[in-house]
Design an enzyme around this catalytic site. Structure first.
Site, PDB file in Angstrom:
ATOM      1  N   LYS A 252     -12.038  -1.370   7.982  1.00 32.02           N
ATOM      2  CA  LYS A 252     -11.260  -2.506   8.514  1.00 32.02           C
ATOM      3  C   LYS A 252     -11.862  -2.708  10.083  1.00 32.02           C
ATOM      4  O   LYS A 252     -12.298  -3.755  10.346  1.00 32.02           O
ATOM      5  CB  LYS A 252      -9.973  -2.198   8.600  1.00 32.02           C
ATOM      6  CG  LYS A 252      -9.291  -2.228   7.327  1.00 32.02           C
ATOM      7  CD  LYS A 252      -9.296  -3.572   6.531  1.00 32.02           C
ATOM      8  CE  LYS A 252      -8.432  -3.455   5.135  1.00 32.02           C
ATOM      9  NZ  LYS A 252      -8.849  -2.631   4.106  1.00 32.02           N
TER      10      LYS A 252
ATOM     11  N   TRP B 122       0.970  -1.172   0.011  1.00 33.12           N
ATOM     12  CA  TRP B 122      -0.178  -0.030   0.051  1.00 33.12           C
ATOM     13  C   TRP B 122       0.673   1.249  -0.065  1.00 33.12           C
ATOM     14  O   TRP B 122       0.395   2.239  -0.853  1.00 33.12           O
ATOM     15  CB  TRP B 122      -1.068   0.023   1.203  1.00 33.12           C
ATOM     16  CG  TRP B 122      -1.917  -1.179   0.923  1.00 33.12           C
ATOM     17  CD1 TRP B 122      -1.980  -2.196   1.934  1.00 33.12           C
ATOM     18  CD2 TRP B 122      -2.928  -1.503  -0.168  1.00 33.12           C
ATOM     19  NE1 TRP B 122      -2.982  -2.994   1.431  1.00 33.12           N
ATOM     20  CE2 TRP B 122      -3.398  -2.695   0.192  1.00 33.12           C
ATOM     21  CE3 TRP B 122      -3.322  -0.717  -1.117  1.00 33.12           C
ATOM     22  CZ2 TRP B 122      -4.397  -3.416  -0.614  1.00 33.12           C
ATOM     23  CZ3 TRP B 122      -4.309  -1.346  -2.032  1.00 33.12           C
ATOM     24  CH2 TRP B 122      -4.767  -2.378  -1.807  1.00 33.12           C
TER      25      TRP B 122
ATOM     26  N   ASP C 116      -1.125   6.627   7.022  1.00 37.42           N
ATOM     27  CA  ASP C 116      -2.345   5.939   6.358  1.00 37.42           C
ATOM     28  C   ASP C 116      -2.420   4.674   7.556  1.00 37.42           C
ATOM     29  O   ASP C 116      -1.512   3.848   7.688  1.00 37.42           O
ATOM     30  CB  ASP C 116      -1.750   5.290   5.015  1.00 37.42           C
ATOM     31  CG  ASP C 116      -2.971   4.028   4.600  1.00 37.42           C
ATOM     32  OD1 ASP C 116      -3.986   3.947   5.381  1.00 37.42           O
ATOM     33  OD2 ASP C 116      -2.710   3.511   3.706  1.00 37.42           O
TER      34      ASP C 116
END
Length: 318
Positions: free
Chosen positions: A152, A56, A128
């Site tokens: 999540k 990511w 992030d």
């Protein structure tokens, strides 16, 4: 509007957000923020520093290159560790330092916040936290910008929480789309266009659930206990199970492991047997294979205990 206000207030309470930070709900997910961060924070003629510790952050780094100079502060052959900060190649004049706090695919999590002191006192840290926001306590003051997609730990997919320091707003690149502009979004109180109403509402309810169930301290304790259960099984299996990540950087929310040094047939048998025991979604990401147990806030300690016992039983029978 009332739901939106309540949700923003929840973020401020739970994460102890100081008054000089703006809280926003945005659409576009993490991929949208890969572009939003450089479009809002990168200054003309300056570079941006990126920690590339997994898939990511690598995607974010590549996206940032579209909008200006970007520098990778460290490189690793495999995404299994995080080099010591003293080895990083940082720029004291960088627009910001970006990192992904937890890499879901490779199971690598930062146990520390990168430094913003000394030579780097004027370099905002951008994080992030899409996969671990809501699972531990941290100091918002250490960051320039934090963002997290909610799907999540905090709600159903749709909205992204952005927490941004006020002094970093108002200087977007001239070609920054309005929908990605932090300053415009903040001024409109996240209602610049029709928001992802359901996701914001459900996220508000989940944050209230966190408050009613011990807050971040309890979520952190649960996260540690759940992951330790699985790592104990892995480490005591005499090599039947193995973690590919250095111990110091093992994720608390994505436990990634292999069976007998990557025996794919055995791993397929593990996944099949697990499914028969109602233990689902354990197959590792297609890019890396193996096994991955994602143990976000919605996964209880009892559920993880069931998986740990299954792992012990599977080892005995194989």
């Amino acid at each position: 509007m009332a739901i939106n206000d309540d949700a923003i207030a929840c973020v401020r309470r739970i994460f102890n957000v100081p008054n000089n930070y703006k809280v926003m709900f945005m659409a576009g997910g993490g991929t949208g923020q890969f572009a939003a961060v450089p479009l809002n924070l990168s200054a003309e003629g300056k570079s941006a520093d990126y920690c590339v510790s997994g898939t990511w952050s690598e995607k974010a780094f590549k996206e940032a290159k579209k909008f200006g100079n970007s520098n990778c502060v460290f490189s690793v052959n495999k995404f299994t560790t995080i080099p010591g900060e003293s080895t990083w190649s940082r720029d004291k004049d960088a627009s910001y330092l970006y990192y992904c706090d937890n890499e879901t695919i490779h199971g690598v999590e930062f146990p520390f916040i990168p430094s913003n002191e000394g030579d780097f006192a004027n370099v905002p840290v951008v994080a992030d936290m899409s996969s671990n926001l809501g699972t531990r306590i941290f100091d918002v003051n250490r960051f320039g910008v934090i963002y997290a997609t909610v799907q999540k730990n905090l709600g159903p997919a749709g909205c992204t929480i952005v927490i941004a320091r006020e002094d970093l707003l108002g200087r977007p690149r001239s070609f920054c789309p309005s929908v990605l502009d932090y300053s415009q979004t903040s001024k409109a109180n996240s209602l610049m266009n029709t928001p992802v109403t359901y996701s914001v509402y459900m996220t508000k309810l989940v944050m209230e659930w966190i408050e009613d169930n011990g807050g971040l301290s309890q979520m952190e304790n649960d996260s540690k206990a759940k992951s330790q259960l699985l790592y104990d099984v892995i480490d005591s299996s005499d090599g039947f199970y193995s973690s590919v990540v250095d111990k110091m950087f093992r994720s608390r929310v994505n436990v990634v492991f292999r069976l007998k040094d990557g025996d794919e047939q055995l791993e397929a048998a593990f996944i099949s047997a697990a499914k028969k025991n109602n233990l689902l979604s354990l197959k590792g990401h297609r890019s890396v294979g193996g096994i991955r147990a994602s143990i976000y806030n919605a996964i209880s300690l009892k559920m993880v205990e069931k998986l740990a016992q299954f792992m012990r039983d599977f080892q005995k029978s194989n």
